[in-house]
Design an enzyme around this catalytic site. Structure first.
Site, PDB file in Angstrom:
ATOM      1  N   HIS A   1       0.840  -1.197   0.000  1.00  0.00           N
ATOM      2  CA  HIS A   1       0.000   0.000   0.000  1.00  0.00           C
ATOM      3  C   HIS A   1       0.879   1.253   0.000  1.00  0.00           C
ATOM      4  CE1 HIS A   1      -4.096  -1.717   1.508  1.00  0.00           C
ATOM      5  NE2 HIS A   1      -3.584  -2.394   0.497  1.00  0.00           N
TER       6      HIS A   1
ATOM      7  N   LYS B   1       1.054   0.204  15.066  1.00  0.00           N
ATOM      8  CA  LYS B   1       2.453   0.169  15.513  1.00  0.00           C
ATOM      9  C   LYS B   1       2.829  -1.007  16.420  1.00  0.00           C
ATOM     10  CE  LYS B   1       4.001   3.662  13.347  1.00  0.00           C
ATOM     11  NZ  LYS B   1       3.875   3.066  12.026  1.00  0.00           N
TER      12      LYS B   1
ATOM     13  N   PRO C   1      -4.282   0.589  18.565  1.00  0.00           N
ATOM     14  CA  PRO C   1      -3.953   0.117  17.213  1.00  0.00           C
ATOM     15  C   PRO C   1      -4.115   1.159  16.103  1.00  0.00           C
ATOM     16  CG  PRO C   1      -6.012  -0.865  17.993  1.00  0.00           C
ATOM     17  CD  PRO C   1      -5.453  -0.086  19.127  1.00  0.00           C
TER      18      PRO C   1
ATOM     19  N   TYR D   1       3.868   6.871   9.849  1.00  0.00           N
ATOM     20  CA  TYR D   1       3.027   5.711   9.493  1.00  0.00           C
ATOM     21  C   TYR D   1       3.870   4.601   8.859  1.00  0.00           C
ATOM     22  CZ  TYR D   1      -1.223   3.206   8.282  1.00  0.00           C
ATOM     23  OH  TYR D   1      -2.218   2.258   8.210  1.00  0.00           O
TER      24      TYR D   1
ATOM     25  N   TYR E   1      -9.489   5.515   7.157  1.00  0.00           N
ATOM     26  CA  TYR E   1      -9.638   5.929   8.553  1.00  0.00           C
ATOM     27  C   TYR E   1     -10.717   7.000   8.577  1.00  0.00           C
ATOM     28  CZ  TYR E   1      -5.168   3.734   9.842  1.00  0.00           C
ATOM     29  OH  TYR E   1      -4.159   2.841  10.095  1.00  0.00           O
TER      30      TYR E   1
HETATM   31  C1  FAD Z   1      -6.950  -7.977  20.542  1.00  0.00           C
HETATM   32  C2  FAD Z   1      -5.732  -7.310  19.944  1.00  0.00           C
HETATM   33  C3  FAD Z   1      -5.817  -6.693  18.687  1.00  0.00           C
HETATM   34  C4  FAD Z   1      -4.710  -6.072  18.124  1.00  0.00           C
HETATM   35  N1  FAD Z   1      -4.799  -5.451  16.911  1.00  0.00           N
HETATM   36  C5  FAD Z   1      -3.729  -4.818  16.409  1.00  0.00           C
HETATM   37  C6  FAD Z   1      -3.786  -4.154  15.185  1.00  0.00           C
HETATM   38  O1  FAD Z   1      -4.824  -4.109  14.529  1.00  0.00           O
HETATM   39  N2  FAD Z   1      -2.663  -3.525  14.731  1.00  0.00           N
HETATM   40  C7  FAD Z   1      -1.471  -3.538  15.447  1.00  0.00           C
HETATM   41  O2  FAD Z   1      -0.458  -3.002  15.012  1.00  0.00           O
HETATM   42  N3  FAD Z   1      -1.391  -4.190  16.611  1.00  0.00           N
HETATM   43  C8  FAD Z   1      -2.482  -4.811  17.096  1.00  0.00           C
HETATM   44  N4  FAD Z   1      -2.388  -5.439  18.267  1.00  0.00           N
HETATM   45  C9  FAD Z   1      -1.097  -5.437  18.913  1.00  0.00           C
HETATM   46  C10 FAD Z   1      -0.168  -6.512  18.348  1.00  0.00           C
HETATM   47  O3  FAD Z   1      -0.907  -7.665  18.075  1.00  0.00           O
HETATM   48  C11 FAD Z   1       0.903  -6.749  19.373  1.00  0.00           C
HETATM   49  O4  FAD Z   1       1.635  -5.545  19.509  1.00  0.00           O
HETATM   50  C12 FAD Z   1       1.845  -7.893  19.052  1.00  0.00           C
HETATM   51  O5  FAD Z   1       1.170  -9.131  19.130  1.00  0.00           O
HETATM   52  C13 FAD Z   1       3.029  -7.883  20.004  1.00  0.00           C
HETATM   53  O6  FAD Z   1       3.738  -9.083  19.880  1.00  0.00           O
HETATM   54  P1  FAD Z   1       4.441  -9.707  21.151  1.00  0.00           P
HETATM   55  O7  FAD Z   1       5.162 -10.904  20.634  1.00  0.00           O
HETATM   56  O8  FAD Z   1       5.199  -8.666  21.872  1.00  0.00           O
HETATM   57  O9  FAD Z   1       3.268 -10.113  22.141  1.00  0.00           O
HETATM   58  P2  FAD Z   1       2.133 -11.226  21.973  1.00  0.00           P
HETATM   59  O10 FAD Z   1       1.698 -11.320  20.564  1.00  0.00           O
HETATM   60  O11 FAD Z   1       1.118 -10.913  23.009  1.00  0.00           O
HETATM   61  O12 FAD Z   1       2.868 -12.581  22.328  1.00  0.00           O
HETATM   62  C14 FAD Z   1       3.205 -12.903  23.649  1.00  0.00           C
HETATM   63  C15 FAD Z   1       3.250 -14.405  23.777  1.00  0.00           C
HETATM   64  O13 FAD Z   1       3.681 -14.751  25.084  1.00  0.00           O
HETATM   65  C16 FAD Z   1       2.863 -15.815  25.587  1.00  0.00           C
HETATM   66  N5  FAD Z   1       2.873 -15.745  27.054  1.00  0.00           N
HETATM   67  C17 FAD Z   1       2.200 -14.890  27.842  1.00  0.00           C
HETATM   68  N6  FAD Z   1       2.452 -15.161  29.136  1.00  0.00           N
HETATM   69  C18 FAD Z   1       3.295 -16.216  29.161  1.00  0.00           C
HETATM   70  C19 FAD Z   1       3.900 -16.949  30.199  1.00  0.00           C
HETATM   71  N7  FAD Z   1       3.678 -16.671  31.487  1.00  0.00           N
HETATM   72  N8  FAD Z   1       4.705 -17.973  29.875  1.00  0.00           N
HETATM   73  C20 FAD Z   1       4.944 -18.284  28.551  1.00  0.00           C
HETATM   74  N9  FAD Z   1       4.382 -17.621  27.533  1.00  0.00           N
HETATM   75  C21 FAD Z   1       3.576 -16.596  27.830  1.00  0.00           C
HETATM   76  C22 FAD Z   1       1.490 -15.535  24.988  1.00  0.00           C
HETATM   77  O14 FAD Z   1       0.682 -16.703  24.954  1.00  0.00           O
HETATM   78  C23 FAD Z   1       1.874 -15.048  23.583  1.00  0.00           C
HETATM   79  O15 FAD Z   1       1.955 -16.096  22.665  1.00  0.00           O
HETATM   80  C24 FAD Z   1      -3.481  -6.067  18.839  1.00  0.00           C
HETATM   81  C25 FAD Z   1      -3.404  -6.699  20.082  1.00  0.00           C
HETATM   82  C26 FAD Z   1      -4.517  -7.305  20.647  1.00  0.00           C
HETATM   83  C27 FAD Z   1      -4.405  -7.956  22.006  1.00  0.00           C
END
Ligand code: FAD
Length: 390
Positions: free
Chosen positions: A73, A297, A293, A385, A201
């Protein structure tokens, strides 16, 4: 007792990408994930990738499918006061974003990890980072009722906002900053073609709406909703009606509706924990910060964090220098706060707040008008962005 250089807690995008980057630098690692693989893969979340995130996936050789199936995009559209205006990201910055779901990024990273033969322990219970203030950190966990321990040099807490890593730090060692927004996003996923080739948006008197997509056959739509709402109150028909009312006439007429295949409500908040290093444990991704969201980011910040962290660890092992790990927190937080600011600003400009009547609504419209009529203002939005440089 197992032994590895880096024990990674969490197999979300941060943990999996960190694992591949470390592997590429010859640094062995084990991932502990509390859920099963299927559960992690089914989480519908982000979908907009910055060029820097795509470059990192390329660097670790997992972007072949992304390049085949992802959508490039070059712009986004801002809708307000009944019409739509395009912001040309590419013209302003020379860069684009790629639409490719977090679920797909996760699947590609998991497949790559499997084919490299790297260890991931799924359904690891009671994971606990231990002794990270000493030179001999460990992580304990239970699998099938048996307790295990991993000896390691470092622990990477990539376990999201409700993980155990940040929760294991003593409160006096950590400072947190938070803003809770007085609304949520109700999102649905549907097997329908997107209403427009680029994201829309929409700032509307009834509340914010976002039209996004995962592919040319699968759409993702959101409407701002009350924090008290429950998805049972939002049958598909009500959702589609509300979305149409928040779009301009042309988009509303073109919208193809269909049954939702996923529907959820997410509250919006900004949150940062400082620092991101505690002795021999580092935080990365959502474990350290959350953004609403609106700026797309969250996933991209997880990627930039693990880029800094993997480079710091490479420096530690290859050059026997602690400079990288000593500066990790400061470096990562500098970029994090800029993304937190951008996400907050986009959220403030696009949503109905309890006080966005009268004066507040006029200020939002003035800002949107300024954005679509000033090259400098559009360039500033675009640069943020598509992602600030690492
Ligand atoms: C409902 C929702 C919608 C979203 N929509 C968007 C969006 O549209 N656009 C955007 O940019 N971002 C969005 N986000 C944010 C984005 O998805 C996150 O920033 C991203 O997933 C971050 O990745 P991460 O690996 O840091 O964390 P996570 O993806 O949360 O991964 C963390 C992992 O650690 C595991 N974990 C947790 N606790 C423990 C433990 N005690 N022991 C072992 N493992 C554990 C979890 O099961 C998970 O698999 C959204 C988030 C949510 C919750």
């Amino acid at each position: 007792m197992l032994r590895t250089k880096v024990a990674i807690i969490g197999a979300g995008p941060a943990g999996l990408l960190l694992g591949q980057l470390l592997h590429a630098y010859g640094i062995d690692n084990i991932i502990l994930e509390r859920r099963d693989r299927g559960y992690v893969l089914a989480r519908i979340r982000a979908g907009v990738l910055e060029q820097g995130t795509v470059d990192l996936l390329d660097q670790v050789g997992v972007a072949a499918r992304l390049h085949r199936e992802g959508l490039i995009h070059d712009g986004i559209e801002l809708a307000f006061a009944g019409s739509r205006h395009r912001i040309d990201l590419k013209e302003a910055t020379g860069k684009s974003v790629t639409i490719y779901g977090q679920t797909e990024v996760t699947r590609d990273l998991m497949d790559a990890r499997d084919s490299c033969g790297l260890v991931t322990v799924y359904e690891a219970d009671q994971v606990e980072p231990l002794d990270f203030d000493s030179d001999h950190p460990r992580v304990s966990y239970a699998k099938d009722g048996i307790t295990h321990e991993i000896e390691c040099d470092f622990i990477a807490g990539c376990d999201g906002s409700h993980g155990i890593s940040r929760a294991s730090v003593k409160p006096s060692a950590i400072e947190t900053f938070e803003r809770i927004y007085p609304f949520g996003w109700l999102g649905i996923l549907s097997e329908t073609p997107p209403v427009s080739p680029e994201l829309i948006y929409s700032n509307h008197a009834r509340g914010f709406a976002l039209c996004t997509m995962r592919s040319m056959r699968r759409s993702r739509y959101y409407v701002q909703c009350s924090l008290d709402d429950h998805i049972d109150q939002w049958p598909d028909d009500r959702f589609w009606d509300e979305l149409k009312r928040r779009l301009d006439q042309e988009a509303a007429d073109k919208l193809v509706t269909g049954p939702s295949i996923e529907k959820s409500i997410a509250p919006l908040r900004s949150f940062v924990a400082e620092p991101m290093r505690f002795g021999r444990m580092f935080l990365a991704g959502d474990a350290a910060h959350i953004v609403p969201p609106t700026g797309a980011k969250g996933l991209n910040l997880a990627a930039s964090d693990v880029h800094y962290l993997s480079r710091a660890l490479q420096e530690y092992y290859d050059e026997k220098s602690s400079a990288g790990i000593d500066h990790y927190s400061e470096k990562a937080l500098s970029r994090v706060w800029k993304a937190v600011r951008f996400s907050w600003w986009m959220t403030a400009m696009m949503h109905r707040f309890p006080d966005t009547e009268g004066f507040g609504a006029k200020i939002q419209l003035a800002e949107l008008n300024y954005l679509v009529n000033s090259k400098a203002a559009a360039a500033s939005l675009s640069e943020n962005y598509v992602g600030l440089p690492y």
